[in-house]
Design an enzyme around this catalytic site. Structure first.
Site: not given
Ligand code: PRP
Ligand code: URA
Length: 211
Positions: A102, A106, A197, A200
């Site tokens: 993500r 945005t 997150d 993280d």
């Molecule tokens: C997080 C999570 C999902 C997404 C959910 O990933 O693991 O894939 O956000 O958000 P959405 O429903 O609004 O699309 P992130 O993009 O933070 O990446 P990461 O797993 O690499 O930290």
């Molecule tokens: N991705 C995350 O890791 N946490 C949230 O709350 C939303 C998207």
């Protein structure tokens, strides 16, 4: 879209520990694995079984063996935290990977990696811990349907009503399993109360983008 929210005191206990900001990455990974096991059991409840005749030390019985081909697809990166729980319980699964990220401003997801085994005819368990806006899940499920998958199930640790609604509209037939259905998204599209997150917290790569 059939939505299952786990109802179990042990799940609630570990979900609280997972959410707690004092939980460090090492504990977070262990708890994530524990909670995923509950999701897997629920998401596979209706899988077909075949007879498997065996002998116990006392007598012959018609045992049962799983009759489905299963593919698990963790959404990188946070979904990797759920993968080992699935392969522990279902060692014969094939594993495919979809990388989605993500944009922090945005909240739009973009694909950066995709490596899938054949999925047509298999039960596909998509594991992605956070269902927030639903953009990432929508992209992943779309991609799997385009690859020929017909039985796709989504397993999420925490879901927001906004993401659930989006998937319900786009994929009315998609079963979604979550350990918690939270209140809403905040202005930055993070789930509240949520847990921050997930990636993280899993990997100790702290940022405060959600605050
Ligand atoms: C997080 C999570 C999902 C997404 C959910 O990933 O693991 O894939 O956000 O958000 P959405 O429903 O609004 O699309 P992130 O993009 O933070 O990446 P990461 O797993 O690499 O930290
Ligand atoms: N991705 C995350 O890791 N946490 C949230 O709350 C939303 C998207």
């Amino acid at each position: 879209m059939p939505l299952t929210v786990l109802q179990h005191p042990v799940v609630d206990h570990w979900m609280t520990r997972l959410r707690d900001k004092r939980t460090d990455p090492a504990q977070f990974r262990v708890i994530c694995k524990r909670l995923t096991a509950f999701l897997v059991m629920e998401a596979t409840r209706d899988l077909p079984v075949e007879t498997d005749p065996i002998e116990t030390p006392l007598e012959a019985i018609e045992g049962r063996a799983l009759g489905a081909d299963i593919v698990v697809v963790p959404i990188l990166r946070a979904g990797l935290g759920m993968l080992e729980a699935v392969t522990d319980i279902l060692p014969h699964v094939s594993v495919g990977y979809v990388g989605l990220e993500r944009d922090h401003t945005t909240a739009q997801a973009r694909t950066y990696y995709c490596k899938l085994p054949p999925v047509a005819g298999s039960t596909v368990l998509v594991v992605d811990p956070m269902l927030a806006t639903g953009g990432s899940a929508e992209m992943a499920v779309d991609l799997l349907y385009r690859e020929g998958a017909r039985d796709v199930r989504l397993l999420a640790m925490v879901a927001a009503p906004e993401g659930v609604k989006r998937l319900q509209t786009k994929f009315p037939e998609l079963p979604v399993f979550t350990a918690a259905l939270d209140r809403q998204l905040n202005a930055l599209k993070y789930i509240v109360p949520g847990l921050g997150d997930f990636g993280d917290r899993l990997y100790g790569t702290g940022s405060s983008a959600h605050e």
